[in-house]
Design a protein around this motif. Structure first.
Motif, PDB file in Angstrom:
ATOM      1  N   UNK A  84       9.286  31.908 -13.748  1.00 57.93           N
ATOM      2  CA  UNK A  84       7.873  31.687 -13.825  1.00 57.93           C
ATOM      3  C   UNK A  84       6.992  33.016 -13.752  1.00 57.93           C
ATOM      4  N   UNK A  85       6.030  33.021 -14.514  1.00 60.67           N
ATOM      5  CA  UNK A  85       5.057  34.070 -14.654  1.00 60.67           C
ATOM      6  C   UNK A  85       3.696  33.791 -14.110  1.00 60.67           C
ATOM      7  N   UNK A  86       3.156  34.792 -13.303  1.00 62.55           N
ATOM      8  CA  UNK A  86       2.049  34.424 -12.725  1.00 62.55           C
ATOM      9  C   UNK A  86       1.117  35.673 -12.918  1.00 62.55           C
ATOM     10  N   UNK A  87      -0.037  35.161 -13.605  1.00 61.03           N
ATOM     11  CA  UNK A  87      -1.150  36.413 -13.517  1.00 61.03           C
ATOM     12  C   UNK A  87      -2.234  35.993 -12.476  1.00 61.03           C
ATOM     13  N   UNK A  88      -2.179  37.043 -11.654  1.00 57.92           N
ATOM     14  CA  UNK A  88      -3.101  36.674 -10.479  1.00 57.92           C
ATOM     15  C   UNK A  88      -4.620  36.997 -10.992  1.00 57.92           C
ATOM     16  N   UNK A  89      -4.861  38.011 -11.731  1.00 59.01           N
ATOM     17  CA  UNK A  89      -6.078  38.268 -12.312  1.00 59.01           C
ATOM     18  C   UNK A  89      -6.775  37.130 -13.124  1.00 59.01           C
ATOM     19  N   UNK A  90      -5.982  36.755 -14.152  1.00 54.86           N
ATOM     20  CA  UNK A  90      -6.337  35.752 -14.906  1.00 54.86           C
ATOM     21  C   UNK A  90      -6.266  34.330 -14.212  1.00 54.86           C
ATOM     22  N   UNK A  91      -5.573  34.146 -13.083  1.00 54.39           N
ATOM     23  CA  UNK A  91      -5.097  32.918 -12.367  1.00 54.39           C
ATOM     24  C   UNK A  91      -4.368  31.898 -13.582  1.00 54.39           C
ATOM     25  N   UNK A  92      -3.541  32.510 -13.983  1.00 58.20           N
ATOM     26  CA  UNK A  92      -2.628  31.693 -14.948  1.00 58.20           C
ATOM     27  C   UNK A  92      -1.292  31.797 -14.758  1.00 58.20           C
ATOM     28  N   UNK A  93      -0.517  30.690 -15.118  1.00 56.57           N
ATOM     29  CA  UNK A  93       1.161  30.535 -14.883  1.00 56.57           C
ATOM     30  C   UNK A  93       1.722  29.927 -16.047  1.00 56.57           C
ATOM     31  N   UNK A  94       2.948  30.398 -16.151  1.00 55.47           N
ATOM     32  CA  UNK A  94       3.622  29.566 -17.247  1.00 55.47           C
ATOM     33  C   UNK A  94       5.306  29.611 -16.825  1.00 55.47           C
ATOM     34  N   UNK A  95       5.971  28.723 -17.106  1.00 55.00           N
ATOM     35  CA  UNK A  95       7.501  28.882 -17.144  1.00 55.00           C
ATOM     36  C   UNK A  95       7.991  29.697 -18.410  1.00 55.00           C
ATOM     37  N   UNK A  96       8.873  30.469 -18.430  1.00 56.85           N
ATOM     38  CA  UNK A  96       9.611  31.163 -19.530  1.00 56.85           C
ATOM     39  C   UNK A  96      11.035  31.224 -19.560  1.00 56.85           C
ATOM     40  N   UNK A  97      11.443  31.032 -20.900  1.00 60.34           N
ATOM     41  CA  UNK A  97      12.916  31.098 -21.216  1.00 60.34           C
ATOM     42  C   UNK A  97      13.144  32.234 -22.015  1.00 60.34           C
ATOM     43  N   UNK A  98      13.379  33.351 -21.766  1.00 56.17           N
ATOM     44  CA  UNK A  98      13.361  34.643 -22.609  1.00 56.17           C
ATOM     45  C   UNK A  98      14.727  34.272 -23.825  1.00 56.17           C
ATOM     46  N   UNK A  99      15.531  33.781 -23.157  1.00 55.18           N
ATOM     47  CA  UNK A  99      17.000  33.758 -24.372  1.00 55.18           C
ATOM     48  C   UNK A  99      16.417  32.806 -25.576  1.00 55.18           C
ATOM     49  N   UNK A 100      15.700  31.841 -25.318  1.00 52.84           N
ATOM     50  CA  UNK A 100      15.493  31.025 -26.653  1.00 52.84           C
ATOM     51  C   UNK A 100      13.846  31.123 -26.953  1.00 52.84           C
ATOM     52  N   UNK A 101      13.137  31.834 -26.295  1.00 54.31           N
ATOM     53  CA  UNK A 101      11.693  32.334 -26.520  1.00 54.31           C
ATOM     54  C   UNK A 101      10.888  31.063 -26.449  1.00 54.31           C
ATOM     55  N   UNK A 102      10.846  30.226 -25.530  1.00 51.41           N
ATOM     56  CA  UNK A 102      10.182  29.280 -25.201  1.00 51.41           C
ATOM     57  C   UNK A 102       9.471  29.271 -23.652  1.00 51.41           C
ATOM     58  N   UNK A 103       8.173  28.900 -23.632  1.00 52.21           N
ATOM     59  CA  UNK A 103       7.253  28.988 -22.628  1.00 52.21           C
ATOM     60  C   UNK A 103       6.491  27.646 -22.350  1.00 52.21           C
ATOM     61  N   UNK A 104       6.445  27.405 -21.223  1.00 51.97           N
ATOM     62  CA  UNK A 104       5.388  26.305 -20.937  1.00 51.97           C
ATOM     63  C   UNK A 104       4.243  26.580 -20.048  1.00 51.97           C
ATOM     64  N   UNK A 105       3.100  26.341 -20.386  1.00 54.17           N
ATOM     65  CA  UNK A 105       1.947  26.840 -19.426  1.00 54.17           C
ATOM     66  C   UNK A 105       2.066  25.777 -18.204  1.00 54.17           C
ATOM     67  N   UNK A 106       1.526  26.079 -17.300  1.00 56.20           N
ATOM     68  CA  UNK A 106       1.390  25.387 -15.979  1.00 56.20           C
ATOM     69  C   UNK A 106      -0.137  25.400 -15.528  1.00 56.20           C
ATOM     70  N   UNK A 107      -0.640  24.182 -15.500  1.00 56.05           N
ATOM     71  CA  UNK A 107      -2.186  23.878 -15.295  1.00 56.05           C
ATOM     72  C   UNK A 107      -2.280  24.093 -13.640  1.00 56.05           C
TER      73      UNK A 107
END
Length: 377
Positions: free
Chosen positions: A115-138
């Motif tokens: 799970x990646x979180x950007x505090x400045x932009x208040x944004x978050x997503x789940x990320x699988x680096x092996x298959x290069x997929x991500x899923x934004x979290x509202x």
């Protein structure tokens, strides 16, 4: 068509399904993504949940390193046995993955998922680096008074073993600018990947705990997430969160932790452990204490003297090598058997140099409902 039929028959008849599964489960994700095109049978096999689980358990542990770059962005690198200590480690460009955030917090991994979180932009997503997929979290918006400043965030990430559902725990602590002190309520949010929804808890301040360190001083095991915390009397304890019943519990920590020592939560020998060391001494002796039974701690080993230690982080490679961040800003591996150290080739500030161990995963983040809802506890 002829080639597809031949490969399909080979998979079904020429070799047993068990042997084929065993062979494929030992291959890297990059190869498996290509092999899905060999035939329908291989495609279906590689997509099954049982194969995905087997493959995740079989592949080697790697290291993901996050550090701060000069252009005010965070770089993420992947280290394997082949490129440990290399001057040119493998980097992941998040922009190329379609991830338009600059994560200052990396949570996980759980089964190869971050799970990646950007505090400045208040944004978050789940990320699988092996298959290069991500899923934004509202992210939910909380109705807070204008005099409440930005929160301090601490996270947990794990799997509910009863449902195999991924959950994210978000502990948010706010500051009351009028009183120049902590806000009366600590907010706890639990994200459910299956329903794509948040559940909100509000805990009165006199009933909450203060999480001491959001950068690495927590760990996960068997459906429970753990944080090393201090209460308002400056006493240590371990705050745990059960991902099945979504309840918090306190566990007793080491009475042997004096204020001259620092404790870091980790996993050691399939147990929750605390790494103790003296941060102000030139020659640091590090102790490993493990909780083999709930509430009972046993010293496993003592290491040292080890020079230039700022903080030990955790173990890699079957608990034989200890990850250490040094006073000079380096990241090293210390072998507890040979007493040899190995420079990983990374430098950075204490708060911006983090290392996570993970295994590649075929788990797809594109499954599930994309609707968003808010459930008040």
């Amino acid at each position: 068509m002829k080639r597809e039929t031949m490969m399909s028959n080979n998979g079904d008849n020429g070799a047993s399904k068990d042997v084929l599964t065993e062979i494929l489960s030992r291959l890297p994700v990059k190869s498996l993504l290509r092999f899905r095109c060999v035939c329908h049978y291989w495609y279906a096999l590689i997509k099954t949940s049982s194969f995905i689980t087997k493959h995740h358990h079989k592949n080697n542990i790697r290291l993901l390193v996050q550090h701060y770059e000069s252009d005010y962005r965070y770089a993420i690198g992947i280290l394997t046995d082949e490129n440990l200590g290399s001057t040119a480690p493998l980097y992941y460009n998040l922009d190329e993955h379609g991830i338009e955030i600059n994560p200052d917090s990396v949570i996980g991994p759980i089964n190869g998922i971050y799970c990646l979180y950007d505090r400045n932009e208040h944004s978050m997503c789940l990320w699988n680096p092996a298959i290069r997929e991500f899923r934004p979290i509202s992210l939910p918006r909380l109705n807070l008074p204008s005099y409440i400043s930005d929160p301090t965030s601490n996270f947990g990430f794990g799997v509910d073993p009863m449902t195999n559902n991924y959950k994210l725990i978000w502990l948010r602590q706010f500051w009351d600018d009028n009183l120049d002190g902590p806000y009366d309520l600590q907010t706890v949010l639990v994200y459910n990947l299956c329903t794509n929804s948040w559940r909100l808890f509000e805990i009165p301040r006199d009933q909450s705990r203060i999480v001491r360190n959001s950068l690495g001083n927590s760990t996960y095991m068997n459906g429970v997430y753990y944080w090393l915390v201090e209460d308002y009397y400056n006493d240590y304890c371990i705050l745990s969160f059960d991902l099945t019943n979504e309840n918090f519990y306190d566990l007793p920590t080491l009475s042997e932790i004096p204020k001259s020592k620092f404790g870091e939560l980790a996993l050691y020998d399939n147990s929750i452990a605390i790494i103790l060391f003296h941060p102000n001494e030139i020659e640091n002796y590090i102790e490993i204490w493990a909780m083999k039974e709930e509430g009972f701690w046993t010293k496993q080993l003592t290491m040292g003297p080890i020079l230039d230690v700022l903080v030990p982080i955790g173990f890699w490679d079957n608990d034989r090598q200890l990850l250490i961040r040094t006073n000079s800003g380096r990241m090293i591996l210390y072998n507890i058997n040979t007493l040899e150290s190995r420079d990983l080739g990374y430098y950075g500030l204490e708060s911006a140099l983090q290392v996570y161990r993970f295994k590649e995963s075929l788990f797809s983040l594109k499954e599930g409902d994309n609707s968003f809802s808010m459930v008040q506890a």
